[in-house]
Design an enzyme around this catalytic site. Structure first.
Site, PDB file in Angstrom:
ATOM      1  N   ASN A 217       0.837  -1.200   0.000  1.00 49.62           N
ATOM      2  CA  ASN A 217       0.000   0.000   0.000  1.00 49.62           C
ATOM      3  C   ASN A 217       0.873   1.251   0.000  1.00 49.62           C
ATOM      4  O   ASN A 217       0.377   2.351   0.200  1.00 49.62           O
ATOM      5  CB  ASN A 217      -0.909   0.001   1.240  1.00 49.62           C
ATOM      6  CG  ASN A 217      -1.953  -1.107   1.168  1.00 49.62           C
ATOM      7  OD1 ASN A 217      -2.631  -1.258   0.158  1.00 49.62           O
ATOM      8  ND2 ASN A 217      -2.069  -1.896   2.232  1.00 49.62           N
TER       9      ASN A 217
ATOM     10  N   LYS B 264       6.909   3.063  -2.957  1.00 44.96           N
ATOM     11  CA  LYS B 264       7.489   1.822  -3.467  1.00 44.96           C
ATOM     12  C   LYS B 264       6.951   1.506  -4.869  1.00 44.96           C
ATOM     13  O   LYS B 264       7.695   1.071  -5.742  1.00 44.96           O
ATOM     14  CB  LYS B 264       7.164   0.654  -2.524  1.00 44.96           C
ATOM     15  CG  LYS B 264       7.869   0.731  -1.180  1.00 44.96           C
ATOM     16  CD  LYS B 264       7.544  -0.506  -0.345  1.00 44.96           C
ATOM     17  CE  LYS B 264       8.305  -0.523   0.960  1.00 44.96           C
ATOM     18  NZ  LYS B 264       8.026  -1.727   1.755  1.00 44.96           N
TER      19      LYS B 264
ATOM     20  N   ASP C 165      10.056  -6.567   1.261  1.00 45.20           N
ATOM     21  CA  ASP C 165      10.230  -6.049   2.608  1.00 45.20           C
ATOM     22  C   ASP C 165      11.641  -5.483   2.679  1.00 45.20           C
ATOM     23  O   ASP C 165      12.579  -6.072   2.133  1.00 45.20           O
ATOM     24  CB  ASP C 165      10.024  -7.149   3.645  1.00 45.20           C
ATOM     25  CG  ASP C 165       9.650  -6.584   5.013  1.00 45.20           C
ATOM     26  OD1 ASP C 165       8.974  -5.529   5.068  1.00 45.20           O
ATOM     27  OD2 ASP C 165      10.031  -7.176   6.030  1.00 45.20           O
TER      28      ASP C 165
END
Ligand code: IMP
Length: 191
Positions: free
Chosen positions: A8, A12, A68
């Protein structure tokens, strides 16, 4: 090929879209009509990335990936690492996390740090992991207003500017995320 990106975080999305070109179409969770905040409860970037991609695969059955990222500071034994988002506490702001980092490094001469990104890609449910690392150091004070997270206090090796003093194209010349994404693209091209 269409790929859902399990995040979200619009920063990114923008950074990775700038790297993905040609026949690869990146679909955001929002564009896929998925409104979900996937927890990141694990102690490794790999496990957190995997849980995000597998959640989206189970929901959609589509090819997808997640990433991540952690900031690993040498003088802090690799902290904040996988806890980068919640360094100053659960739901901490970027500002609070940076305050804590600068406080911990006050007076430290070793300010070496690196960003490490792990991407978990699921093609037909089959996982491949990709890693991207950007080495650099932590500044004494915040510099610049662009980007997100720890960008104002991170200067990559080979640059005089912090990530937050660069535009996205500049950041992508050095970025951990870009390096991991380039590996993903090379892998997909080799299929
Ligand atoms: P996550 O990958 O979204 O869990 O990010 C973990 C933490 O690292 C968050 O606080 C982010 O703001 C920070 N972070 C992730 N990627 C970057 C980056 O490219 N620049 C600066 N901070 C980042």
């Amino acid at each position: 090929m269409k790929l859902i990106f399990a995040t979200n975080n619009q920063h990114k999305v923008d950074e990775i879209r700038a790297v993905l070109k040609g026949p690869l179409e990146l679909i955001t969770l929002k564009e896929a009509g998925i409104n979900i905040d996937i927890p990141e409860p694990y102690n490794t970037l790999e496990e957190n990335a995997r849980t995000k991609s597998s959640t989206i695969f189970e929901l959609t059955g589509s090819h997808c990936f997640s990433e991540d990222t952690g900031l690993e500071v040498e003088a802090l034994g690799g902290e904040p690492g996988v806890k980068s988002a919640r360094y100053a506490g659960e739901d901490a702001s970027f500002e609070a996390n940076i305050d804590k980092l600068l406080e911990k490094l006050k007076g430290a001469s070793n300010r070496r740090a690196r960003f490490r990104t792990v991407i978990s890609l699921l093609i037909n449910g089959q996982e491949t992991l990709f890693e991207g690392i950007c080495e650099g150091h932590i500044t004494e004070d915040r510099r610049g207003n662009n980007g997100f997270g720890y960008d104002p206090v991170f200067v990559p090796d080979g640059s005089a500017l912090s990530f937050a003093e660069m535009d996205m194209e500049g950041k992508n010349r050095f970025s951990h995320r870009k390096k991991a994404t380039q590996k993903l693209v090379a892998f997909l091209n080799s299929l």
